[in-house]
Write an enzyme that holds these catalytic residues in place. Structure first.
Site, PDB file in Angstrom:
ATOM      1  N   CYS A 174       1.244  -1.161  -0.093  1.00 26.19           N
ATOM      2  CA  CYS A 174      -0.097   0.213  -0.131  1.00 26.19           C
ATOM      3  C   CYS A 174       0.981   1.828  -0.294  1.00 26.19           C
ATOM      4  O   CYS A 174       1.674   1.541   0.859  1.00 26.19           O
ATOM      5  CB  CYS A 174      -0.871   0.120   0.945  1.00 26.19           C
ATOM      6  SG  CYS A 174      -1.486   1.095   1.223  1.00 26.19           S
TER       7      CYS A 174
ATOM      8  N   CYS B 288       0.512   3.050   3.752  1.00 29.41           N
ATOM      9  CA  CYS B 288       0.652   2.484   5.167  1.00 29.41           C
ATOM     10  C   CYS B 288       2.285   1.470   4.715  1.00 29.41           C
ATOM     11  O   CYS B 288       2.486   0.971   5.839  1.00 29.41           O
ATOM     12  CB  CYS B 288      -0.373   1.968   5.944  1.00 29.41           C
ATOM     13  SG  CYS B 288      -1.319   0.604   4.969  1.00 29.41           S
TER      14      CYS B 288
ATOM     15  N   CYS C 214      -7.638  -1.015   1.026  1.00 27.30           N
ATOM     16  CA  CYS C 214      -6.185  -1.745   2.036  1.00 27.30           C
ATOM     17  C   CYS C 214      -7.108  -2.044   3.229  1.00 27.30           C
ATOM     18  O   CYS C 214      -8.009  -0.611   3.894  1.00 27.30           O
ATOM     19  CB  CYS C 214      -5.635  -0.372   1.997  1.00 27.30           C
ATOM     20  SG  CYS C 214      -3.539  -0.842   3.768  1.00 27.30           S
TER      21      CYS C 214
ATOM     22  N   CYS D 277      -5.668   1.039   6.277  1.00 28.26           N
ATOM     23  CA  CYS D 277      -5.411   2.085   5.879  1.00 28.26           C
ATOM     24  C   CYS D 277      -6.558   3.168   5.458  1.00 28.26           C
ATOM     25  O   CYS D 277      -7.041   3.638   5.705  1.00 28.26           O
ATOM     26  CB  CYS D 277      -4.335   3.191   6.004  1.00 28.26           C
ATOM     27  SG  CYS D 277      -4.149   2.885   3.855  1.00 28.26           S
TER      28      CYS D 277
ATOM     29  N   CYS E   3      -8.340  -4.991 -10.081  1.00 26.19           N
ATOM     30  CA  CYS E   3      -7.853  -3.392 -11.081  1.00 26.19           C
ATOM     31  C   CYS E   3      -7.103  -3.662 -10.202  1.00 26.19           C
ATOM     32  O   CYS E   3      -8.119  -2.138  -9.550  1.00 26.19           O
ATOM     33  CB  CYS E   3      -9.256  -4.532 -12.337  1.00 26.19           C
ATOM     34  SG  CYS E   3      -8.584  -2.730 -13.591  1.00 26.19           S
TER      35      CYS E   3
END
Length: 135
Positions: free
Chosen positions: A47, A50, A96, A99, A119
């Site tokens: 991510c 984070c 995510c 976060c 995607c």
């Protein structure tokens, strides 16, 4: 996993305006004009907000969509999903789980073994390349 929720002020300090628009405001980037859609480098896609691991390169495939596509996350609990009815469409948004960064969408037209196509926007990812010892 403990969520790492920052205030908008912290995200605007950490992310450039385009990444903020995509990862924090649910935007999207142009197809075929993004960093990872054609990337073949082995590693883990984390991510951008984070740094939690999200997808591994061995689950990445060319879906023809113009965005990085994966058939599964690195494990259970790393991504979450929610209904998305924006733009007059019904889709499933992928976030995510740590976060709540917007990653992209998941569709039921992917390859085996899962049949899913995650995607994902390149702007929401940071590829951590495998070291030679991990290959």
């Amino acid at each position: 996993m403990t969520k790492k929720i920052n205030s908008d002020t912290n995200w605007t300090e950490k992310l450039d305006s385009e990444t903020y628009r995509i990862a924090r405001e649910g935007g999207t980037e142009r197809a075929f004009a993004n960093k990872y859609y054609d990337c073949k480098t082995p590693g883990t896609y984390n991510c951008i907000c984070c740094e939690e691991p999200l997808f591994h390169s061995n689950t990445k495939y060319d879906s023809g969509s113009g965005w990085p596509s994966f058939y599964e996350p690195v494990g259970d609990g790393y991504v979450s999903a929610k209904e998305d009815h924006s733009h007059g469409m019904h889709r499933v948004e992928v976030l995510c789980a740590n976060c709540d960064a917007h990653l992209g969408h998941v569709f039921p037209d992917g390859p085996k073994p899962t049949g899913l196509r995650y995607c994902i926007n390149s702007a929401s990812l940071n590829l951590v390349e495998e070291s030679d010892s991990e290959k």
